[in-house]
Design an enzyme around this catalytic site. Structure first.
Site, PDB file in Angstrom:
ATOM      1  N   SER A   1      -4.262  -0.384  -5.268  1.00 25.70           N
ATOM      2  CA  SER A   1      -5.350  -0.436  -6.246  1.00 25.70           C
ATOM      3  C   SER A   1      -5.265  -1.728  -7.037  1.00 25.70           C
ATOM      4  CB  SER A   1      -5.291   0.766  -7.202  1.00 25.70           C
ATOM      5  OG  SER A   1      -6.163   0.566  -8.304  1.00 25.70           O
TER       6      SER A   1
ATOM      7  N   ASP B   1     -15.117  -0.775  -1.882  1.00 24.01           N
ATOM      8  CA  ASP B   1     -16.411  -0.584  -2.549  1.00 24.01           C
ATOM      9  C   ASP B   1     -17.587  -0.662  -1.588  1.00 24.01           C
ATOM     10  OD1 ASP B   1     -15.480  -0.113  -5.103  1.00 24.01           O
ATOM     11  OD2 ASP B   1     -15.487  -2.230  -5.664  1.00 24.01           O
TER      12      ASP B   1
END
Length: 434
Positions: free
Chosen positions: A169, A317
């Site tokens: 992340s 994304d």
């Protein structure tokens, strides 16, 4: 925010120059580092979205002077590493998960208490994966069973740690690095897969000594940030919708200038090429420490692929757009290793699967991905569940559907892509708000 629905209808060939907004990730980080730097920084190409404006408003609440000479431009008068001032009012991050997670790291080392809040969607997003490693550094952050609001206790003595992320992340890595600016000793973050290195590149540009390579980053506290000017590249995640649209609509050719091509961001480019897409890069250069280039996409017949898991962190994304490409490609596409999609603005696996099924696609959910058999799409009604990337992906699906697709709950598109409707319709979409 009032509810907005869209109607996307089949379209003919797409043509034109599509200048997408500035990169959201770079815009957030440029504000934060400019605020902590000594001196005045000028940011050009700034994304005029609700998320980034929320971050600017938070920094202004903390005593940072930010000017807006023109649209897409900010002048930030840095207060230095220890110059922020506390406030009794909550700091509203709106819908910005990036803003909240990075600010948690930045505020963990301050002398004052802070409360970070968000909108209804952000208030449901998990924060333990950032608060727990920050706690290991000495931070005190209270949550509501792991959810916002975040109450950040000031006056804590932070210490550097060596932390291996359980799940890759960039947001968590960045939060730890920002806290590391205030920590005694060395902070090192190790990733299971390399993620976007915007924070590392920008820290170096602002003069902070940092050692980084794909999959790891290391810095020590006690240095200074020097003001610098930042040119924000066009956002690859915003370009993604037009790359897919240009690929799937027969006769299309689109040019997207000055798009950020950070290798930790462009997994979709590689994925589409594996599927047979015709996407060319011209005029490659560097801008503000970031690689950029002009993208030219032409229609091509796509085929299904088994997506290499190594690409997943570099396109997290962009999966909603990829799912649409897979739904109209020849053959089967298999996605694995993308469990993080379930904790984005929505559960993007479930939301995309439900929406694609509603318009005739053959898709099977798996715990960490999906199996999609390409075919034809029909018109119908889908719900974006307030997720901006879901809404824009179904706008693209409508270009190739057999009838209109009505997309519910699209107001949050303004958080990342203001002006999407006008830009899309300008190159040949048939998209209306209603």
């Amino acid at each position: 925010m009032s509810r907005i629905d869209w109607l996307s209808q089949p379209a003919r060939a797409l043509h034109g120059h599509v200048r997408v907004p500035g990169d959201k990730s770079v815009s957030h980080r440029s504000l934060m580092l400019s605020a902590l730097a000594e001196g005045r920084s000028r940011i050009r190409g700034f994304l005029e979205g609700e998320d980034t404006r929320a971050t600017a408003a938070v920094l202004q609440q903390l005593g940072v002077q930010i000017e807006t000479p023109s649209e897409g431009e900010r002048v930030v008068h840095g207060v230095g590493l220890h110059g922020l001032r506390g406030t009794d009012r909550p700091l509203d991050c709106g819908n910005a998960g990036t803003g909240m997670r990075l600010l948690a790291g930045l505020l963990a080392g301050q002398a004052f208490d802070s409360t970070l809040v968000g909108d209804e969607s952000l208030s449901k997003r998990p924060m333990r994966r950032v608060t727990e490693p920050l706690a290991a550094m000495g931070a005190r952050i209270d949550t509501q069973d792991g959810l916002p609001p975040l109450q950040v206790r000031g006056g804590q003595k932070l210490k550097g740690i060596r932390y291996t992320l359980p799940v890759a992340s960039a947001q968590v890595k960045s939060a730890l690095l920002l806290a590391g600016l205030y920590a005694d000793g060395e902070t090192e973050v190790i990733e299971p897969h390399p993620t976007r290195d915007y924070t590392e590149r920008m820290l170096a540009a602002f003069g902070w000594p940092i050692d980084f390579a794909p999959g790891r980053a290391r810095l020590s506290g006690g240095h200074r940030l020097r003001a610098t000017d930042v040119e924000v590249p066009a956002d690859f995640s915003s370009a993604a919708f037009f790359l897919v649209a240009g690929s799937i609509v027969p006769g299309s050719e689109l040019r997207l200038p000055a798009v950020g091509l950070n290798p930790r961001r462009t997994g979709l480019l590689q994925a589409l090429r594996l599927m047979g897409a015709d996407i060319r890069v011209e005029n490659e250069r560097e801008s503000g420490g970031e690689p950029v280039g002009d993208l030219i996409v032409r229609h091509a017949r796509l085929h299904g692929v088994e997506l290499p898991e190594a690409l997943v962190p570099d396109m997290i994304d962009e999966f909603p757009a990829l799912f649409v490409a897979a739904a109209v490609a020849d053959g089967r596409t298999v996605v694995r290793g993308a469990a993080e999609l379930r904790v984005k603005e929505s559960d993007r696996i479930a939301t995309m699967a439900a929406g694609l099924k509603a318009i005739g696609a053959a898709i099977e959910e798996t715990p960490d991905g999906a199996i999609i058999d390409g075919g034809t799409l029909r018109g119908g009604d889908v719900d974006s569940h307030g997720d901006h990337r879901i809404a824009m992906s179904f706008a693209v699906a409508g270009l190739r559907a057999g009838g209109p697709i009505r997309i519910a709950d699209c107001a949050n598109v303004a958080t990342s892509f203001p002006g999407f409707l006008e830009l899309a319709n300008g190159c040949g979409f048939d998209l209306r708000a209603g």
